[in-house]
Design a protein around this motif. Sequence first.
Motif, PDB file in Angstrom:
ATOM      1  N   UNK A   1     -28.273  66.952 126.485  1.00 19.93           N
ATOM      2  CA  UNK A   1     -28.926  66.536 127.713  1.00 19.93           C
ATOM      3  C   UNK A   1     -28.288  67.261 128.893  1.00 19.93           C
ATOM      4  N   UNK A   2     -28.707  66.937 130.095  1.00 19.76           N
ATOM      5  CA  UNK A   2     -28.085  67.483 131.293  1.00 19.76           C
ATOM      6  C   UNK A   2     -27.140  66.453 131.891  1.00 19.76           C
ATOM      7  N   UNK A   3     -25.931  66.893 132.157  1.00 24.35           N
ATOM      8  CA  UNK A   3     -24.936  66.038 132.784  1.00 24.35           C
ATOM      9  C   UNK A   3     -24.890  66.326 134.281  1.00 24.35           C
ATOM     10  N   UNK A   4     -24.879  65.268 135.081  1.00 26.02           N
ATOM     11  CA  UNK A   4     -24.779  65.409 136.528  1.00 26.02           C
ATOM     12  C   UNK A   4     -23.306  65.562 136.901  1.00 26.02           C
ATOM     13  N   UNK A   5     -22.954  66.709 137.480  1.00 29.34           N
ATOM     14  CA  UNK A   5     -21.573  66.956 137.860  1.00 29.34           C
ATOM     15  C   UNK A   5     -21.273  66.534 139.290  1.00 29.34           C
ATOM     16  N   UNK A   6     -22.255  66.591 140.155  1.00 25.29           N
ATOM     17  CA  UNK A   6     -22.030  66.208 141.540  1.00 25.29           C
ATOM     18  C   UNK A   6     -23.385  65.927 142.183  1.00 25.29           C
ATOM     19  N   UNK A   7     -23.369  65.125 143.211  1.00 30.20           N
ATOM     20  CA  UNK A   7     -24.606  64.797 143.906  1.00 30.20           C
ATOM     21  C   UNK A   7     -24.314  64.197 145.267  1.00 30.20           C
TER      22      UNK A   7
ATOM     23  N   UNK B   1     -25.141  79.757 136.827  1.00 29.14           N
ATOM     24  CA  UNK B   1     -25.588  78.784 137.819  1.00 29.14           C
ATOM     25  C   UNK B   1     -25.934  77.454 137.159  1.00 29.14           C
ATOM     26  N   UNK B   2     -25.542  76.343 137.771  1.00 23.49           N
ATOM     27  CA  UNK B   2     -26.054  75.049 137.320  1.00 23.49           C
ATOM     28  C   UNK B   2     -27.476  74.853 137.829  1.00 23.49           C
TER      29      UNK B   2
ATOM     30  N   UNK C   1     -26.716  69.855 137.900  1.00 28.66           N
ATOM     31  CA  UNK C   1     -26.675  69.463 136.493  1.00 28.66           C
ATOM     32  C   UNK C   1     -26.415  70.680 135.616  1.00 28.66           C
ATOM     33  N   UNK C   2     -25.858  70.415 134.422  1.00 31.04           N
ATOM     34  CA  UNK C   2     -25.674  71.455 133.405  1.00 31.04           C
ATOM     35  C   UNK C   2     -26.015  70.869 132.035  1.00 31.04           C
ATOM     36  N   UNK C   3     -26.532  71.745 131.155  1.00 33.43           N
ATOM     37  CA  UNK C   3     -26.777  71.341 129.774  1.00 33.43           C
ATOM     38  C   UNK C   3     -25.450  71.063 129.087  1.00 33.43           C
ATOM     39  N   UNK C   4     -25.388  69.952 128.375  1.00 32.50           N
ATOM     40  CA  UNK C   4     -24.158  69.600 127.673  1.00 32.50           C
ATOM     41  C   UNK C   4     -24.498  68.701 126.490  1.00 32.50           C
ATOM     42  N   UNK C   5     -23.504  68.421 125.663  1.00 33.70           N
ATOM     43  CA  UNK C   5     -23.667  67.514 124.523  1.00 33.70           C
ATOM     44  C   UNK C   5     -22.785  66.299 124.757  1.00 33.70           C
ATOM     45  N   UNK C   6     -23.383  65.127 124.605  1.00 31.06           N
ATOM     46  CA  UNK C   6     -22.667  63.880 124.842  1.00 31.06           C
ATOM     47  C   UNK C   6     -22.732  62.994 123.610  1.00 31.06           C
TER      48      UNK C   6
END
Length: 263
Positions: free
Chosen positions: A24-30, A139-140, A206-211
């Motif tokens: 999914x995409x993880x939100x790193x900052x907002x 780039x995110x 956001x960036x694609x990542x595995x959780x």
Amino acid sequence: MPERVVPNRPEEAPQIREAVSVSTRKIFDGCRDKDCVDDLRVYPTLRSQAYIENALSIRPRSAELLHVAVKVEPISFNRGHYTVDCTYFYRVAAETFPAGETAVGLAIFDKRVMLFGSEGNSMTFSSVSGRPRGRDGDLPVAVVNAVDPIALHMKLVDAGAQAAGELEPGEIPAFIRESFPEELVLGPNGRRWYATIGQFSLIRLERDTQLLIPAYDYSLPEKECPGSSEDDPCELFGRIRFPVEEFFPPDSVSDAAEYRNMV
């Protein structure tokens, strides 16, 4: 069989069955913003320009958000941080006085924020597309959530005058121009139309990542699908609730639901 978990009701959830790995995409900052943009230039249509040339004053009617163009660039002196440039395109409507004509035009608002977007160096390939999706380290993904703005105030300025800090418009996308029935007046000639608007926005990187997340059970809809294949349309209509609230004014209005009516 254990009781099925209903989404958004964690207090009734049974024990976790397993840990599931998801992509999914993880939100790193907002961030969230409440911008009051003063003296924003409005570029009217040809017919609207004729209306404002003969008007004594102008008052706001509505403002609609057409599109937000988003661009992400890395910050060289701050590793893992990025600038997010947002360009908001609005369709603004106003009423001229004393003729009472409806003037329509385009307003453009530029905004820049700085957020943390982390780093990555992997390349992603997918069976959906044969080409790579790019390096994560480049780039995110920037996401902007926004609502229609509030038209707070409008004014007309005589030809030759210019608001402080006003910039001429850059390239306007073709689909934005097509949102108006006529050509827009972008030149410096003629009377100018300015608007003050309020804009609420949420911006995140956001960036694609595995959780690894807990899984309770498979998710199945609890509600049955109502049939809509009856031959008698009156029978189908008879199942629709009578909209009482559409015929009687409410006793109170929620500020959160009716923020556009604060003008």
